[in-house]
Design a protein around this motif. Structure first.
Motif, PDB file in Angstrom:
ATOM      1  N   ASP A  35      16.603 -34.033  58.417  1.00 34.67           N
ATOM      2  CA  ASP A  35      17.611 -33.097  58.916  1.00 34.67           C
ATOM      3  C   ASP A  35      18.203 -32.221  57.823  1.00 34.67           C
ATOM      4  OD1 ASP A  35      17.199 -34.189  61.409  1.00 34.67           O
ATOM      5  OD2 ASP A  35      18.922 -35.533  61.315  1.00 34.67           O
ATOM      6  N   GLY A  36      17.738 -32.389  56.605  1.00 34.56           N
ATOM      7  CA  GLY A  36      18.215 -31.554  55.511  1.00 34.56           C
ATOM      8  C   GLY A  36      19.597 -31.889  55.016  1.00 34.56           C
ATOM      9  N   ALA A  39      18.866 -33.908  50.100  1.00 36.60           N
ATOM     10  CA  ALA A  39      17.751 -33.208  49.468  1.00 36.60           C
ATOM     11  C   ALA A  39      17.273 -34.022  48.273  1.00 36.60           C
ATOM     12  CB  ALA A  39      18.187 -31.814  49.020  1.00 36.60           C
ATOM     13  N   LYS A 112      26.271 -30.720  59.574  1.00 33.49           N
ATOM     14  CA  LYS A 112      26.532 -29.976  58.332  1.00 33.49           C
ATOM     15  C   LYS A 112      27.667 -28.969  58.454  1.00 33.49           C
ATOM     16  CE  LYS A 112      22.040 -29.202  58.041  1.00 33.49           C
ATOM     17  NZ  LYS A 112      20.709 -28.756  57.576  1.00 33.49           N
TER      18      LYS A 112
END
Length: 279
Positions: A35-36, A39, A112
């Motif tokens: 899902d980013g 990282a 996010k």
């Protein structure tokens, strides 16, 4: 992305940091990478070097939740907390070390939003929908810590051994501050290796969920009795596992409008837990 498989703690320590992330069961990390939210240029597979299994009061951080729930020598509260965590498939993969460090399920954080944990200046849950969120420690961040075993280990007064030091489970967690948004005290690249789990005279874990199985705790209650002292810890009610010195401390909760029901859920669970370990 690069995958490293170090053959020693020293090699793992050298590989971690500078954009690399430790990988064991992967049940929490892999979705975060997908899902980013996390990282990483390099994954460091630590399964071969992190201890696994139960020996006396020691539990290797690489031991899966499924293995712990089947181990008769493990305190009941921890076995029960593992047994009601996630699904059988996830328990067969997820490790106890990784479970203690799993990320919040707050959807604002997962989507996010620029929230406090992501470095922003506000908690979106406090202003928006927040039914699953915190009733304690929620001044800056109202996320709810999702780990059932963490609450059990907090009630047990367990100790964590890392590749650098020893600290209590209570000291492993901290509320996020303006200067440090993390909810654990681990340093970058620090690995949990082992848990030392005292054996209580009696213990229990009770959990209220939206579903009968395979759901995160709305409220989880861990109780462990040592001599004449019973320790209580809660899951799902604060950004970190939350210790209660006594049942009366529930009156100090600071629920949001949509989470006041959690306080009412906690009352009978605490009564039942105390009756189970003291009776």
């Amino acid at each position: 992305m690069q995958l490293l498989r170090p053959d020693s703690l020293e090699a793992a320590g050298a590989a971690l940091g500078n954009g690399s992330v430790a990988l064991a069961g992967g049940t929490d990390l892999v979705p975060l990478l997908r899902d980013g939210i996390v990282a990483a240029e390099t994954l460091v597979d630590v399964r071969a070097i992190v201890p696994r299994g139960v020996e006396g009061t020691k539990i290797g951080a690489g031991t899966t939740l499924a293995e712990i729930e089947r181990e008769a020598d493990v305190p009941q509260v921890l076995r029960e907390a593992c047994a009601v965590s996630a699904s059988p498939q996830l328990r067969a993969m997820g490790t106890i070390g990784g479970n203690l460090l799993q990320a919040t399920r707050c959807w604002y954080w997962r989507l996010k939003f620029p929230c406090f944990l992501h470095g922003g200046d506000r908690c979106h849950a406090r202003e928006g929908a927040h039914r699953e969120h915190a009733v304690f420690g929620n001044e800056r961040c109202a996320s709810a810590h999702p780990s059932d075993p963490a609450a059990a280990l907090l009630a047990l007064g367990a100790t964590v051994r890392t590749d650098r030091r020893e600290l209590s489970v209570a000291d492993l967690y901290r509320l996020p501050t303006q200067d440090d948004r993390d909810v654990t005290a681990l340093e970058p690249g620090e690995l949990i290796l082992e848990l030392d789990v005292p054996q209580p005279e009696a213990s229990v874990y009770l959990k209220a969920m939206d579903r009968a199985k395979w759901s995160f705790a709305l409220v989880g209650v861990a109780a462990a009795r040592f001599g004449g002292v019973t320790r209580l810890a809660l899951a799902g009610v604060a950004p970190i596992p939350w210790a209660l010195a006594a049942a009366e401390e529930l009156e100090r909760a600071t629920p949001l409008p949509g989470t006041a029901y959690k306080v009412e859920l906690a009352r009978p669970l605490i009564r039942r837990a105390l009756a189970a370990v003291d009776g």
